[in-house]
Design a protein around this motif. Sequence first.
Motif, PDB file in Angstrom:
ATOM      1  N   ALA A 125       0.807  -1.222   0.000  1.00  0.00           N
ATOM      2  CA  ALA A 125       0.000   0.000   0.000  1.00  0.00           C
ATOM      3  C   ALA A 125       0.837   1.267   0.000  1.00  0.00           C
ATOM      4  O   ALA A 125       0.523   2.233   0.697  1.00  0.00           O
ATOM      5  CB  ALA A 125      -0.950  -0.008   1.199  1.00  0.00           C
ATOM      6  N   SER A 126       1.900   1.313  -0.784  1.00  0.00           N
ATOM      7  CA  SER A 126       2.709   2.530  -0.888  1.00  0.00           C
ATOM      8  C   SER A 126       1.889   3.634  -1.559  1.00  0.00           C
ATOM      9  O   SER A 126       1.212   3.388  -2.562  1.00  0.00           O
ATOM     10  CB  SER A 126       3.973   2.262  -1.713  1.00  0.00           C
ATOM     11  N   LEU A 127       1.979   4.847  -1.020  1.00  0.00           N
ATOM     12  CA  LEU A 127       1.171   5.967  -1.500  1.00  0.00           C
ATOM     13  C   LEU A 127       1.980   6.932  -2.349  1.00  0.00           C
ATOM     14  O   LEU A 127       3.213   6.905  -2.360  1.00  0.00           O
ATOM     15  CB  LEU A 127       0.586   6.729  -0.308  1.00  0.00           C
ATOM     16  N   ALA A 128       1.274   7.821  -3.018  1.00  0.00           N
ATOM     17  CA  ALA A 128       1.925   8.926  -3.720  1.00  0.00           C
ATOM     18  C   ALA A 128       2.664   9.782  -2.695  1.00  0.00           C
ATOM     19  O   ALA A 128       2.207   9.949  -1.561  1.00  0.00           O
ATOM     20  CB  ALA A 128       0.877   9.767  -4.442  1.00  0.00           C
ATOM     21  N   GLY A 129       3.789  10.304  -3.073  1.00  0.00           N
ATOM     22  CA  GLY A 129       4.550  11.154  -2.173  1.00  0.00           C
ATOM     23  C   GLY A 129       5.530  10.405  -1.304  1.00  0.00           C
ATOM     24  O   GLY A 129       6.332  11.027  -0.594  1.00  0.00           O
ATOM     25  N   ASN A 130       5.507   9.072  -1.329  1.00  0.00           N
ATOM     26  CA  ASN A 130       6.490   8.298  -0.561  1.00  0.00           C
ATOM     27  C   ASN A 130       7.874   8.572  -1.158  1.00  0.00           C
ATOM     28  O   ASN A 130       8.117   8.264  -2.324  1.00  0.00           O
ATOM     29  CB  ASN A 130       6.162   6.809  -0.637  1.00  0.00           C
ATOM     30  N   ARG A 168      -7.389  11.008   0.344  1.00  0.00           N
ATOM     31  CA  ARG A 168      -8.372  10.543  -0.634  1.00  0.00           C
ATOM     32  C   ARG A 168      -8.833   9.115  -0.322  1.00  0.00           C
ATOM     33  O   ARG A 168     -10.008   8.770  -0.518  1.00  0.00           O
ATOM     34  CB  ARG A 168      -7.808  10.637  -2.044  1.00  0.00           C
ATOM     35  N   LEU A 169      -7.914   8.285   0.166  1.00  0.00           N
ATOM     36  CA  LEU A 169      -8.319   6.948   0.602  1.00  0.00           C
ATOM     37  C   LEU A 169      -9.294   7.036   1.768  1.00  0.00           C
ATOM     38  O   LEU A 169     -10.296   6.308   1.817  1.00  0.00           O
ATOM     39  CB  LEU A 169      -7.099   6.130   1.017  1.00  0.00           C
ATOM     40  N   ILE A 170      -9.010   7.912   2.709  1.00  0.00           N
ATOM     41  CA  ILE A 170      -9.890   8.076   3.870  1.00  0.00           C
ATOM     42  C   ILE A 170     -11.279   8.507   3.430  1.00  0.00           C
ATOM     43  O   ILE A 170     -12.296   7.967   3.883  1.00  0.00           O
ATOM     44  CB  ILE A 170      -9.292   9.098   4.855  1.00  0.00           C
ATOM     45  N   ALA A 171     -11.354   9.474   2.536  1.00  0.00           N
ATOM     46  CA  ALA A 171     -12.645   9.974   2.069  1.00  0.00           C
ATOM     47  C   ALA A 171     -13.434   8.883   1.349  1.00  0.00           C
ATOM     48  O   ALA A 171     -14.655   8.748   1.543  1.00  0.00           O
ATOM     49  CB  ALA A 171     -12.435  11.178   1.150  1.00  0.00           C
ATOM     50  N   GLU A 172     -12.760   8.083   0.529  1.00  0.00           N
ATOM     51  CA  GLU A 172     -13.448   7.052  -0.249  1.00  0.00           C
ATOM     52  C   GLU A 172     -13.860   5.857   0.595  1.00  0.00           C
ATOM     53  O   GLU A 172     -14.905   5.235   0.358  1.00  0.00           O
ATOM     54  CB  GLU A 172     -12.560   6.578  -1.394  1.00  0.00           C
ATOM     55  N   PHE A 173     -13.047   5.534   1.599  1.00  0.00           N
ATOM     56  CA  PHE A 173     -13.294   4.319   2.375  1.00  0.00           C
ATOM     57  C   PHE A 173     -13.656   4.631   3.831  1.00  0.00           C
ATOM     58  O   PHE A 173     -13.380   3.839   4.726  1.00  0.00           O
ATOM     59  CB  PHE A 173     -12.068   3.413   2.315  1.00  0.00           C
ATOM     60  N   ALA A 211      -8.133  15.332   8.646  1.00  0.00           N
ATOM     61  CA  ALA A 211      -8.637  16.706   8.576  1.00  0.00           C
ATOM     62  C   ALA A 211      -8.847  17.125   7.125  1.00  0.00           C
ATOM     63  O   ALA A 211      -9.865  17.745   6.777  1.00  0.00           O
ATOM     64  CB  ALA A 211      -7.673  17.658   9.273  1.00  0.00           C
ATOM     65  N   ARG A 212      -7.896  16.782   6.266  1.00  0.00           N
ATOM     66  CA  ARG A 212      -8.015  17.154   4.856  1.00  0.00           C
ATOM     67  C   ARG A 212      -9.159  16.408   4.180  1.00  0.00           C
ATOM     68  O   ARG A 212      -9.799  16.935   3.259  1.00  0.00           O
ATOM     69  CB  ARG A 212      -6.696  16.865   4.137  1.00  0.00           C
ATOM     70  N   ALA A 213      -9.431  15.181   4.618  1.00  0.00           N
ATOM     71  CA  ALA A 213     -10.539  14.401   4.069  1.00  0.00           C
ATOM     72  C   ALA A 213     -11.880  14.837   4.640  1.00  0.00           C
ATOM     73  O   ALA A 213     -12.929  14.417   4.152  1.00  0.00           O
ATOM     74  CB  ALA A 213     -10.312  12.916   4.352  1.00  0.00           C
ATOM     75  N   ASP A 214     -11.849  15.673   5.678  1.00  0.00           N
ATOM     76  CA  ASP A 214     -13.059  16.126   6.375  1.00  0.00           C
ATOM     77  C   ASP A 214     -13.838  14.933   6.954  1.00  0.00           C
ATOM     78  O   ASP A 214     -15.056  14.841   6.848  1.00  0.00           O
ATOM     79  CB  ASP A 214     -13.954  16.947   5.446  1.00  0.00           C
ATOM     80  N   VAL A 215     -13.066  14.006   7.534  1.00  0.00           N
ATOM     81  CA  VAL A 215     -13.633  12.821   8.168  1.00  0.00           C
ATOM     82  C   VAL A 215     -13.140  12.772   9.610  1.00  0.00           C
ATOM     83  O   VAL A 215     -11.965  13.042   9.885  1.00  0.00           O
ATOM     84  CB  VAL A 215     -13.202  11.531   7.429  1.00  0.00           C
ATOM     85  N   ASP A 216     -14.032  12.457  10.528  1.00  0.00           N
ATOM     86  CA  ASP A 216     -13.664  12.378  11.942  1.00  0.00           C
ATOM     87  C   ASP A 216     -12.825  11.122  12.193  1.00  0.00           C
ATOM     88  O   ASP A 216     -13.226  10.021  11.814  1.00  0.00           O
ATOM     89  CB  ASP A 216     -14.932  12.335  12.794  1.00  0.00           C
TER      90      ASP A 216
END
Length: 230
Positions: A125-130, A168-173, A211-216
């Motif tokens: 699960a390597s992400l962009a920006g690694n 973006r993963l947090i927002a989608e999942f 915070a960026r995903a606007d998810v608690d």
Amino acid sequence: MNTRENARIAVLASGGLDSGVLIADLARESTVLPVYCRGGLRWENEELTALNGYLRALDTPGVEPLTVLEAPAGSLYGAHWSTSDSVPDAASSDDEVYLPGRNIILIGLTAVWCTLRGVGTIAIASLAGNPFPDATDEFFQQYTRTLSAGLDTDLRILAPYRNRFKHRLIAEFAHLPLHLTLTCLNPRPSPEGPLHCGACNKCAERRRAFARADVDDRAGYAYPSGRDLS
């Protein structure tokens, strides 16, 4: 023919958010074999507790029981922050949390395990920006060829999130039990489950992403969540 049975993928699972999402994501169409590699690093007991809790809560038919492989790293890293009480804090740069050769060890060990069991695909699960050298597309491609040749098998290494960011993963999942994942270098045990320390590099990264995903973020933190980590 059961296509799920013919699409078995070993996923490198750390107990963290990214690999937790990847397990659920791939299990929609494949049989996922989560693999945790234990090397004696300071956070691993809590990580394993969190990972097992997450997998129980996920309760997805496509996810097989967790496999734990041993790869002791103490003799490699020696007196290193990963084996001591001094971990990079929230203000540290990503370079300061680098574990040299980490993906080389994890993928290599898992590749041997997979080859012995007829599993041809490993996902990470390597992400962009690694920024690390063992998390680039070039590395994954070259290492795939090396392991395939050395193990005399047709192996694939997948890194499907290399162009995606954590928020973006947090927002989608967000529907997944993400609060049970653990993204911390200095977690604290508790009767309710492992707590994030709230003060390390990885905790800061996690908080910013939520915070960026606007998810608690409903995960537990030992340090008050109101601390400014910007």
